[in-house]
Scaffold this motif. Structure first.
Motif, PDB file in Angstrom:
ATOM      1  N   TYR A 101     -15.321   7.406 -37.088  1.00 58.74           N
ATOM      2  CA  TYR A 101     -15.146   6.942 -38.539  1.00 58.74           C
ATOM      3  C   TYR A 101     -14.945   8.323 -39.376  1.00 58.74           C
ATOM      4  O   TYR A 101     -15.770   9.469 -38.908  1.00 58.74           O
ATOM      5  N   GLU A 103     -14.519  10.243 -42.933  1.00 63.42           N
ATOM      6  CA  GLU A 103     -15.038   9.911 -44.277  1.00 63.42           C
ATOM      7  C   GLU A 103     -13.682  10.192 -45.381  1.00 63.42           C
ATOM      8  O   GLU A 103     -12.871  10.995 -44.954  1.00 63.42           O
TER       9      GLU A 103
ATOM     10  N   TYR B  32     -21.212   2.405 -41.336  1.00 65.22           N
ATOM     11  CA  TYR B  32     -21.179   3.516 -41.912  1.00 65.22           C
ATOM     12  C   TYR B  32     -21.353   3.605 -43.312  1.00 65.22           C
ATOM     13  O   TYR B  32     -20.662   2.999 -44.127  1.00 65.22           O
ATOM     14  N   LYS B  49     -24.278  10.632 -46.746  1.00 62.69           N
ATOM     15  CA  LYS B  49     -23.670   9.494 -45.696  1.00 62.69           C
ATOM     16  C   LYS B  49     -24.719   9.309 -44.691  1.00 62.69           C
ATOM     17  O   LYS B  49     -25.403  10.194 -44.331  1.00 62.69           O
ATOM     18  N   PHE B  51     -23.937   7.836 -40.626  1.00 60.49           N
ATOM     19  CA  PHE B  51     -23.163   7.713 -39.463  1.00 60.49           C
ATOM     20  C   PHE B  51     -23.997   7.059 -38.250  1.00 60.49           C
ATOM     21  O   PHE B  51     -23.679   6.124 -37.804  1.00 60.49           O
TER      22      PHE B  51
END
Lengths: 115, 116
Positions: A101, A103, B32, B49, B51
């Protein structure tokens, strides 16, 4: 490194008109996503562009359309404007590639008011 | 369906007090997770964040968040709030499905007010 930029900052239109919003992606990014944020709400995903094609779409009618250009910049077009289209429109750029993934980075937004 | 819930629409805290903003998510795979802050009339700024790895993540401006898989939560915390922290806070989950890559699903936000 240049961040995500959007133009114009503010825009006022009347019902039934058409509007084009513009977004320049961050350097090195190849994907642009558009979000609509109505007053008092969280952003809602409109659609995403990758390799100049639409690559996923949220629950928005066809009068919301877009383009992506070879330099990865993008436009959001809205036809037949309705009062409920009044919102902050956010553009986000990211890199699509590889398994993980990646961002998204947001621009400052365009505030659209429909009268 | 994937979703994010922020149960608190509006929170008021005194300057110097601790803060915890709640976020629950519904997602069918390893999520996520993100926290963003938005000042009035501004775009979104990423605070932190998650992950993978350590479930306690540190962000900017002294914020941290803890991922708890068993509770499907990702709460945001700050030990001592400053007046400049007054803003709206959004929790989001990164979605890899449905065609689009890297799109975000946002909660409805929590508006934080800070009393002097």
């Amino acid at each position: 490194e240049t961040g995500v930029t959007q133009s114009p900052t503010h825009l006022i239109k009347t019902r039934g008109q058409q509007v084009t919003l513009r977004c320049s992606s961050q350097s090195g990014h190849n994907t642009v996503s558009w979000y609509q944020q109505a007053l008092g709400q969280g952003p809602q995903f409109i659609f995403q562009y990758y390799r100049e094609e639409e690559n996923g779409r949220g629950n928005f009618p066809p009068r919301f359309s877009g383009l992506q250009f070879p330099n990865y910049s993008s436009e959001l077009n809205v036809n037949a404007l309705e009062l409920d289209d009044s919102a902050l429109y956010l553009c986000a750029s990211s890199w699509t590639g590889g398994p993980s993934y990646n961002e998204q980075f947001f621009g400052p937004g365009t505030r659209l008011t429909v009268l | 369906a994937q979703s994010v819930t922020q149960p608190d629409i509006h929170i008021t805290v005194s300057e110097g007090a601790s803060l915890e903003l709640r976020c629950n998510y519904s997602y069918g795979a390893t999520p996520y997770l993100f926290w963003y802050v938005q000042s009035p009339g501004q775009g979104l700024q990423l605070l932190l964040k998650y992950f993978s790895g350590d479930t306690l993540v540190q962000g900017i401006k002294g914020f941290e968040a803890e991922f708890k898989r068993s509770q499907s939560s990702f709460n945001l915390r700050k030990p001592s709030v400053h007046w400049s922290d007054a803003a709206e806070y959004f929790c989001a989950v990164g979605d890899q499905y449905g065609g689009a890559t890297n799109k975000l699903i946002f909660g409805t936000g929590t508006l934080l007010a800070v009393q002097p």
